[in-house]
Design a protein around this motif. Structure first.
Motif, PDB file in Angstrom:
ATOM      1  N   ALA A  27     155.894  87.263   3.204  1.00 41.29           N
ATOM      2  CA  ALA A  27     155.537  88.131   2.081  1.00 41.29           C
ATOM      3  C   ALA A  27     154.284  87.628   1.369  1.00 41.29           C
ATOM      4  CB  ALA A  27     156.705  88.235   1.101  1.00 41.29           C
ATOM      5  N   VAL A  28     154.160  86.315   1.186  1.00 42.31           N
ATOM      6  CA  VAL A  28     152.966  85.741   0.546  1.00 42.31           C
ATOM      7  C   VAL A  28     151.731  86.072   1.371  1.00 42.31           C
ATOM      8  CG1 VAL A  28     151.782  83.566   0.013  1.00 42.31           C
ATOM      9  CG2 VAL A  28     154.139  83.905  -0.727  1.00 42.31           C
ATOM     10  N   LYS A  29     151.819  85.881   2.678  1.00 43.72           N
ATOM     11  CA  LYS A  29     150.682  86.184   3.550  1.00 43.72           C
ATOM     12  C   LYS A  29     150.314  87.662   3.494  1.00 43.72           C
ATOM     13  CE  LYS A  29     151.167  82.570   7.044  1.00 43.72           C
ATOM     14  NZ  LYS A  29     151.493  82.323   8.466  1.00 43.72           N
ATOM     15  N   ASP A  30     151.325  88.526   3.525  1.00 50.51           N
ATOM     16  CA  ASP A  30     151.075  89.971   3.477  1.00 50.51           C
ATOM     17  C   ASP A  30     150.411  90.373   2.166  1.00 50.51           C
ATOM     18  OD1 ASP A  30     152.189  90.246   5.988  1.00 50.51           O
ATOM     19  OD2 ASP A  30     154.081  91.107   5.274  1.00 50.51           O
ATOM     20  N   LEU A  31     150.952  89.878   1.055  1.00 45.77           N
ATOM     21  CA  LEU A  31     150.429  90.262  -0.263  1.00 45.77           C
ATOM     22  C   LEU A  31     149.040  89.696  -0.536  1.00 45.77           C
ATOM     23  CD1 LEU A  31     153.660  89.913  -2.411  1.00 45.77           C
ATOM     24  CD2 LEU A  31     152.491  92.036  -1.800  1.00 45.77           C
TER      25      LEU A  31
END
Length: 89
Positions: A27-31
């Protein structure tokens, strides 16, 4: 990321804490558009509390638990962590 909750939950190699970190890292990478990963962020109380919450959900999950529920929690945690680091919401 697999959408099959059974495969994700029953992987004997990964402990629930590791699974929680994997979901939040994704999620961190996506956001962040790939700009940062979980290891780039400070190890804060919010990170630990978020991982604890997600780990507990993973421990309690069963075949009827929607994968989207776990992913939504991971996304909320990632948003909070990125906001703490000054990334735009």
């Amino acid at each position: 990321m697999t959408s099959n909750i059974q495969e994700f939950l029953k992987n004997p190699i990964d402990a629930p804490r590791h699974k929680a970190r994997v979901l939040v890292n994704r999620a961190v990478k996506d956001l962040s558009g790939g700009a940062v990963c979980l290891n780039d962020l400070a190890d804060t109380f919010n990170l630990c509390a978020g991982l604890d919450e997600l780990e507990e959900l993973i421990d309690e999950a069963d075949d009827s638990t929607p994968m989207s529920e776990l992913l939504d929690v991971a996304q909320d945690i990632a948003e909070q962590l990125l906001e703490e680091e000054g990334f735009p919401a």
